[in-house]
Design a protein around this motif. Structure first.
Motif, mmCIF file in Angstrom:
data_model
loop_
_atom_site.group_PDB
_atom_site.id
_atom_site.type_symbol
_atom_site.label_atom_id
_atom_site.label_comp_id
_atom_site.label_asym_id
_atom_site.label_seq_id
_atom_site.Cartn_x
_atom_site.Cartn_y
_atom_site.Cartn_z
ATOM 1 N N ALA A 176 0.619 -0.795 0.066
ATOM 2 C CA ALA A 176 -0.221 0.062 -0.074
ATOM 3 C C ALA A 176 1.120 0.883 0.083
ATOM 4 O O ALA A 176 0.533 2.321 -0.510
ATOM 5 C CB ALA A 176 -1.254 0.316 1.201
ATOM 6 N N THR A 188 -2.044 1.433 -4.426
ATOM 7 C CA THR A 188 -3.534 0.501 -4.206
ATOM 8 C C THR A 188 -4.484 0.291 -6.057
ATOM 9 O O THR A 188 -5.056 1.240 -5.847
ATOM 10 C CB THR A 188 -4.215 0.788 -2.736
ATOM 11 N N ILE A 220 -9.838 -2.615 -4.414
ATOM 12 C CA ILE A 220 -10.648 -3.246 -3.053
ATOM 13 C C ILE A 220 -9.887 -1.901 -2.280
ATOM 14 O O ILE A 220 -9.405 -1.981 -1.390
ATOM 15 C CB ILE A 220 -9.183 -3.991 -2.858
ATOM 16 N N HIS A 265 -6.477 -4.765 2.045
ATOM 17 C CA HIS A 265 -5.279 -4.008 1.247
ATOM 18 C C HIS A 265 -3.782 -3.762 1.956
ATOM 19 O O HIS A 265 -2.790 -3.888 1.438
ATOM 20 C CB HIS A 265 -5.875 -3.506 0.017
ATOM 21 N N THR A 284 -2.108 -14.139 -0.994
ATOM 22 C CA THR A 284 -2.994 -13.245 -1.712
ATOM 23 C C THR A 284 -4.703 -12.614 -1.237
ATOM 24 O O THR A 284 -4.965 -11.646 0.088
ATOM 25 C CB THR A 284 -3.091 -12.082 -1.828
ATOM 26 N N TYR A 309 -0.723 -7.340 -9.166
ATOM 27 C CA TYR A 309 -0.803 -6.263 -7.997
ATOM 28 C C TYR A 309 1.122 -5.693 -7.679
ATOM 29 O O TYR A 309 1.281 -4.288 -7.381
ATOM 30 C CB TYR A 309 -1.574 -6.925 -6.834
#
Length: 494
Positions: free
Chosen positions: A252, A256, A260, A266, A279, A312
């Motif tokens: 984060a 992000t 979410i 997160h 995850t 991600y």
């Protein structure tokens, strides 16, 4: 011997003893000459394609053979037509370049490239009356490729040190025939095989055809699907080893996903949880009814395979370093390991003529995905040689600090009995302290797997371009990895 020929041979001797400017395997000229070599032999020689052969031979060809003397282009083509290719229905010859034997030396005049010298070794096979192909000999060669009106053509060629097959080579030939039989049994168009022994990539073999009546070259490109993930994992682990990234820092801080952002979970996401598939994400967000990313359980509480997790991580890395994933991979992995035939994206350097198109179970081709943006989890295209060298570096831990390597092979989460996920790789507990690192790849028209045994220094890569390619995994793994291969198969089949 003419005065010119004497000068030529003297030049070769001097050159071989003093030349230092060998072209790197990642260079354009290296790949160009290997491509011409493949067209000359895999297409011209192996399939008796006279037009292809004539187009690649200079009208000034001089061919020197240690058994058959000297030939010009006319004599060479006449002998080729009336000798090896006289009765293709009853006799077929095949030449195979020995992997890692090629050396390329560019030649310049006033700063302009005008020729290239190619040194290497090759083997020759023959099939009589449709009987199984047999290895019949090997030789060394030196080829002089000249730029003629913008085209590379073979002007001078020396073929020497011809050796009849050795008794010890019989088993290898039989093994190759067994693999050819597997291809026919399971209708596999192209199969790439890499064998690791003594913690080194010892054998590279590519079987089948890249298209009808065209043998697949040793440097065939394969889409290796999820074998992309170990490469992305090594990008992150390499950055951690360099002190530029942290394994357990919340992502984060850098990224992000909007889907979410409202969910406080997160903030729990880390590189460790992503590389070990903890995850809480689905494999892909499009699998959800609303096509949006969401948590299906709390991060870090259990295992669930997820490509979304790797995407991600990509976004976080790209945000921090202001570089695309493919740029980071090139700097951290591909260039250090000389992986010049590996890329996340399809660009101007991709040689489409070497790409193994994927097929379904009915032998119908799938469209080629020419990705322009790197996917951290999928669609890497590479060769057996490149990925083999990559996986050898993984098993040695050569790009990582020792403590990071230990984290990579640590059992982060259990997936089934005697099977775990580490950081980027599956881990098989084979007993007696032996373990295997592995990863597979499966997508439309591709089934691939890589397995290494770090303690024994063994490993195998199997790349195929069909939905049924997985059917050869077990037999090949057991054949080349022995008892450890059998144990891996037993764990998988439980």
């Amino acid at each position: 011997m003419t005065k010119y020929t004497q000068i030529l041979f003297c030049f070769i001797i001097i050159f071989l003893n003093t030349a230092k400017a060998q072209a790197d395997k990642t260079s354009t000229i290296y790949k160009t000459i290997l491509s011409r070599d493949s067209l000359l032999f895999s297409v011209g020689f192996n399939t008796c394609d006279f037009k292809q052969m004539e187009n690649l031979l200079s009208d000034q060809l001089e061919f020197y053979h240690d058994k058959d003397g000297i030939s010009d282009k006319k004599k060479f083509m006449t002998d080729f037509r009336n000798g090896l290719c006289k009765s293709p229905e009853t006799y077929r010859a095949k030449r195979a370049l020995i992997s890692n034997s090629t050396q390329i030396y560019p030649m310049y005049k006033n700063g302009e490239l005008y020729a290239v010298i190619q040194n290497g070794a090759h083997q020759f096979y023959e099939s009589i009356n449709h009987q199984p192909e047999q290895l019949v000999g090997s030789a060394q060669f030196t080829n002089f490729w000249f730029l003629e009106n913008g085209n590379w053509r073979l002007r001078k060629s020396l073929s020497f040190d011809h050796q009849a097959k050795q008794a010890s080579e019989d088993a290898s030939s039989e093994n190759d025939q067994d693999i050819e039989d597997l291809l026919k049994k399971f209708n596999i168009p192209t199969l790439g095989l890499g064998i690791i022994e003594g913690s080194e990539l010892k054998q590279i073999k590519v079987f089948g055809e890249i298209k009808k009546d065209v043998s697949a070259p040793y440097n065939t490109y394969f889409n290796v699907a999820s074998l992309t993930k170990p490469v992305t994992a090594m990008v992150a682990l390499r950055l951690i080893s360099l002190g530029k990234w942290k394994l357990d820092e919340p992502l984060a801080s850098y990224w992000t996903d909007p889907d979410i952002a409202h969910d406080p979970r997160h903030k729990k996401l880390t590189t460790r949880l992503i590389l070990s598939h903890q995850t809480g994400f689905p494999n892909w967000r499009w699998m959800n009814p609303d096509k949006k990313l969401s948590f299906q359980f709390d991060p870090g509480t259990k295992y669930q395979y997820s490509g979304e997790g790797f995407e991600y991580l990509k976004k976080a890395l790209e945000s921090k370093f202001r570089k695309t994933l493919d740029q980071l991979a090139k700097e951290l992995i591909f260039e250090p390991l000389k992986m010049g035939d590996t890329n996340y994206v399809w660009d101007k350097n991709t040689d489409e003529s070497r790409f193994a198109i994927g097929y379904n179970k009915e032998s119908l081709p799938y469209p080629v995905e020419k990705t322009k943006t790197a996917n951290a989890a999928d669609d890497l295209h590479t060769t057996i040689e490149d990925y083999g060298n990559f996986i050898v570096s993984v098993m040695k831990g050569s790009l990582l600090k020792r403590d990071i390597f230990q984290e990579m092979i640590k059992r982060q989460v259990k997936t089934k009995e005697n099977k775990y996920f580490g950081l980027g790789f599956e881990i098989y507990d084979l007993g007696n302290g032996e373990y295997a690192l592995a990863h597979g790849g499966a997508d439309l028209g591709t089934r691939c797997i890589a397995i290494v045994l770090p303690k024994s220094g063994k490993g195998i890569l199997i790349f195929t371009n069909t939905d049924d390619g997985y059917k050869v995994y077990e037999k090949l793994a057991i054949h080349y990895l022995g008892e450890q291969g059998k144990k891996i198969a037993e764990i998988e089949n439980k």
